[in-house]
Write a protein that holds these residues in place. Structure first.
Motif, short mmCIF file in Angstrom:
data_model
loop_
_atom_site.label_atom_id
_atom_site.label_comp_id
_atom_site.label_asym_id
_atom_site.label_seq_id
_atom_site.Cartn_x
_atom_site.Cartn_y
_atom_site.Cartn_z
N GLY A 180 0.85 -1.20 0.00
CA GLY A 180 0.00 0.00 0.00
C GLY A 180 0.88 1.24 0.00
O GLY A 180 1.96 1.26 -0.62
N VAL A 181 0.45 2.27 0.72
CA VAL A 181 1.24 3.51 0.71
C VAL A 181 2.59 3.32 1.40
O VAL A 181 3.55 4.07 1.13
N SER A 182 2.71 2.28 2.23
CA SER A 182 4.00 2.03 2.89
C SER A 182 5.09 1.64 1.89
O SER A 182 6.27 1.69 2.20
N PHE A 183 4.70 1.25 0.69
CA PHE A 183 5.67 0.84 -0.34
C PHE A 183 6.57 1.99 -0.78
O PHE A 183 7.78 1.84 -0.91
N GLY A 184 5.92 3.14 -1.08
CA GLY A 184 6.64 4.14 -1.88
C GLY A 184 6.97 5.43 -1.18
O GLY A 184 7.18 6.45 -1.84
N ASN A 185 7.01 5.40 0.15
CA ASN A 185 7.23 6.69 0.85
C ASN A 185 8.69 7.14 0.74
O ASN A 185 9.51 6.48 0.11
N ALA A 186 8.97 8.28 1.39
CA ALA A 186 10.29 8.90 1.23
C ALA A 186 11.33 8.30 2.17
O ALA A 186 12.51 8.68 2.12
N GLY A 187 10.90 7.40 3.05
CA GLY A 187 11.87 6.65 3.84
C GLY A 187 12.42 7.37 5.06
O GLY A 187 13.26 6.80 5.77
N THR A 188 11.95 8.58 5.35
CA THR A 188 12.55 9.28 6.50
C THR A 188 11.91 8.82 7.80
O THR A 188 10.69 8.70 7.88
N ILE A 189 12.74 8.53 8.78
CA ILE A 189 12.22 8.33 10.15
C ILE A 189 12.23 9.74 10.74
O ILE A 189 13.20 10.19 11.34
N ALA A 190 11.11 10.41 10.48
CA ALA A 190 11.08 11.88 10.64
C ALA A 190 10.59 12.25 12.04
O ALA A 190 9.51 12.83 12.21
N GLY A 241 -4.68 6.89 9.83
CA GLY A 241 -4.69 8.36 9.77
C GLY A 241 -3.33 8.98 10.06
O GLY A 241 -3.23 10.11 10.54
N HIS A 242 -2.26 8.24 9.72
CA HIS A 242 -0.91 8.73 10.09
C HIS A 242 -0.31 9.69 9.07
O HIS A 242 0.88 10.02 9.14
N GLN A 243 -1.10 10.09 8.10
CA GLN A 243 -0.75 11.11 7.09
C GLN A 243 0.72 11.02 6.63
O GLN A 243 1.13 9.97 6.14
N HIS A 244 1.51 12.08 6.80
CA HIS A 244 2.86 12.12 6.18
C HIS A 244 3.92 11.36 6.98
O HIS A 244 5.07 11.29 6.56
N ILE A 245 3.57 10.86 8.17
CA ILE A 245 4.62 10.33 9.05
C ILE A 245 4.29 8.94 9.61
O ILE A 245 4.69 8.59 10.72
N GLY A 246 3.59 8.14 8.79
CA GLY A 246 3.14 6.83 9.27
C GLY A 246 4.26 5.83 9.46
O GLY A 246 4.17 4.95 10.33
N MET A 247 5.31 5.92 8.66
CA MET A 247 6.40 4.98 8.87
C MET A 247 7.12 5.32 10.19
O MET A 247 7.51 4.44 10.96
N THR A 248 7.25 6.62 10.44
CA THR A 248 7.90 7.08 11.67
C THR A 248 7.09 6.67 12.91
O THR A 248 7.66 6.24 13.92
N LEU A 249 5.75 6.82 12.81
CA LEU A 249 4.90 6.60 13.99
C LEU A 249 4.40 5.17 14.14
O LEU A 249 3.71 4.84 15.11
N ALA A 250 4.74 4.29 13.16
CA ALA A 250 4.18 2.93 13.19
C ALA A 250 4.59 2.19 14.46
O ALA A 250 3.77 1.50 15.08
N GLY A 251 5.84 2.32 14.85
CA GLY A 251 6.33 1.56 16.01
C GLY A 251 5.60 1.95 17.28
O GLY A 251 5.08 1.08 18.01
N ILE A 252 5.51 3.24 17.56
CA ILE A 252 4.84 3.65 18.80
C ILE A 252 3.34 3.36 18.73
O ILE A 252 2.71 3.01 19.74
N THR A 253 2.77 3.42 17.52
CA THR A 253 1.36 3.05 17.37
C THR A 253 1.17 1.57 17.74
O THR A 253 0.24 1.21 18.46
N GLY A 254 2.07 0.73 17.24
CA GLY A 254 1.99 -0.70 17.56
C GLY A 254 2.10 -0.95 19.05
O GLY A 254 1.38 -1.80 19.61
N ARG A 255 2.98 -0.19 19.72
CA ARG A 255 3.14 -0.38 21.16
C ARG A 255 1.86 0.01 21.91
O ARG A 255 1.42 -0.67 22.83
N ILE A 256 1.24 1.13 21.47
CA ILE A 256 -0.01 1.57 22.12
C ILE A 256 -1.11 0.52 21.91
O ILE A 256 -1.84 0.17 22.83
#
Ligand SMILES: Cc1cc2nc3c(=O)[nH]c(=O)nc-3n(C[C@H](O)[C@H](O)[C@H](O)COP(=O)(O)OP(=O)(O)OC[C@H]3O[C@@H](n4cnc5c(N)ncnc54)[C@H](O)[C@@H]3O)c2cc1C
Length: 418
Positions: free
Chosen positions: A42-52, A377-392
């Protein structure tokens, strides 16, 4: 599949879903992960890769209203619109604009800043568990502005980052070129986010988390989820072939497509998409040593395993329309301004960011049932926030409260009105 009863069912195997699944599994839960597509496509495929972990400033801003005419009608704008789509979705557009006031933007910035401060504690245990250290590059991240006007317009956002403890060095044009000598354009100013990391292949990271989840005994099913029905003691998850599975909790982590799952309550919420595009120049990754975000053009250029990827811009046009030739042409023009004539891109891609009008993710319990959890709903920073979302989500699935306040991300903030 032998098991039909689980502690947690995760719907969606993007970076957010696989992070929820792996976190819950690491806590000892029996987890089912379902996606109609292969992991990370999905959108996780093609993002810019920054752990922002510095990116607490939303697209919403008071300035956006002032500059709306030029943003909407200029071919050089990083923002594109399908007018018919926007008119059909007027409530979302109005809610987005209401969230552009100075007070609301400050609220969003500070809430995102707080959540982003947990980036590493959310992601790093997953990276270690999945042996994915080789996909993580630690070489800072550069954010540049081509014009004085662009830099000045970013002043409130820069102040918001400073207020939230983000560390950066301010650079002039010569210092930027010294760091990244392949840049042909002399930028006006830049910010170097020290300590920021990036992912050299975002899809590979999702696959790595997924493989470890399966290797650890997690149950993976590739099919569409049609509905989730709350029961007294859990949730029935209905699959496209009419199979029904039971879990004590289910989490909807289907990104911009989360409304497609009936019965969960997502369709009551103002989830929409900000479409983003990327282009890849396969043989030019060597031109940069770190991600370079071009602030006043709305994209990043990131050196990746698969080539030099330019990813970003925003288009409000929904989930149905194909790739936009205008958005792709915009990125190609900017690539040539940045690096000279590097030819035509080898790949073009469109992805759907899941976005709420207040730019805050939805992480918490559904208003329909305590047993249904939301993580989208993680908009522009879902790769960055995925880990803490998983923990919650792992906390909530264990009926534990996270160790910090998550009320700003509660789905119930939209109940009644958005
Ligand atoms: C151009 C661009 C650049 C970006 N750059 C960055 C960046 O540098 N850093 C960053 O942190 N973020 C970035 N992002 C944002 C980030 O990519 C997203 O926020 C994140 O990938 C969202 O992940 P997700 O798991 O929620 O969604 P997805 O990756 O879209 O995953 C959702 C999954 O749900 C599945 N699904 C949908 N419906 C169903 C159903 N009914 N049944 C079963 N499965 C279903 C889909 O098949 C999909 O696999 C960028 C986004 C774009 C577009």
């Amino acid at each position: 599949m032998n098991d039909t009863r689980f502690d947690l069912a995760v719907v969606g195997a993007g970076i957010v879903g696989v992070s929820c699944a792996l976190w819950a599994q690491m806590r000892g839960l029996r987890v089912l992960l379902v996606d109609e597509n292969p992991p990370g496509t999905g959108v996780s495929f093609g993002n810019a890769g920054t752990i922002a972990n510095y990116a607490c400033v939303p697209v919403n801003s008071p300035g956006i209203i002032r500059s709306l005419p030029s943003l909407l009608f200029s071919k050089e704008s990083p923002l594109g619109f399908d007018w018919l789509y926007a008119l059909r979705n007027l409530p979302w557009m109005m809610a987005f604009l209401r969230n552009c006031s100075a007070d609301k933007v400050r609220h969003t910035t500070d809430q995102l800043g707080g959540l982003l401060s947990y980036t590493d504690s959310g992601l790093d245990p997953l990276i270690t568990e999945a042996d994915a250290e080789d996909l993580i590059v630690s070489n800072d991240c550069l954010y540049v502005y081509a014009t004085k006007a662009g830099f000045d317009a970013a002043a409130t956002g820069i102040e918001g980052r400073r207020r939230n403890g983000v560390k950066f060095d301010l650079l002039d044009g010569d210092a930027i070129r010294e760091l990244e000598p392949a840049l042909k354009l002399l930028f006006h100013k830049g910010l170097l986010y020290r300590g920021a990391r990036h992912v050299s292949n975002p899809q590979a990271l999702v696959e790595r988390f997924h493989s470890r989840f399966v290797a650890n005994g997690g149950t993976w099913v590739q099919t569409k989820v049609t509905a989730t029905s709350p029961e007294d003691d859990g949730v029935t998850v209905e699959l496209a072939d009419d199979t029904k599975l039971f879990a004590h909790h289910a989490v909807i982590a289907a990104g911009a497509h989360s409304k497609s799952i009936t019965g969960s309550g997502v369709s009551d919420l103002p989830l929409d998409t900000e479409r983003g595009h990327n282009i890849v120049f396969k043989n030019h990754a060597h031109l940069l040593s770190r991600p370079v975000g071009w602030g006043d053009a709305g994209f990043y250029a990131t050196p990746m395993d698969t080539g030099l990827r330019l990813a970003g811009t925003v288009e409000i046009a929904g989930l149905q329309k194909p790739k936009s030739p205008e958005r792709i042409a915009f990125l190609v023009r900017r690539a040539h301004q940045m690096f000279g004539d590097i030819g035509a891109p080898d790949e073009e891609w469109l992805g759907f960011r899941p976005t709420m009008p207040d730019a805050l993710p939805v992480i918490g319990r559904s208003h329909r049932s305590d047993k249904i959890l939301f993580a989208f709903g993680h908009q522009h920073i879902g790769m960055t926030l995925a880990g803490i979302t998983g923990r919650i989500i792992a906390d909530l699935a264990q009926d534990r409260m996270p160790n910090f306040d998550i009320s700003a991300f509660d789905p119930k903030r939209f109940t009644g009105r958005f």
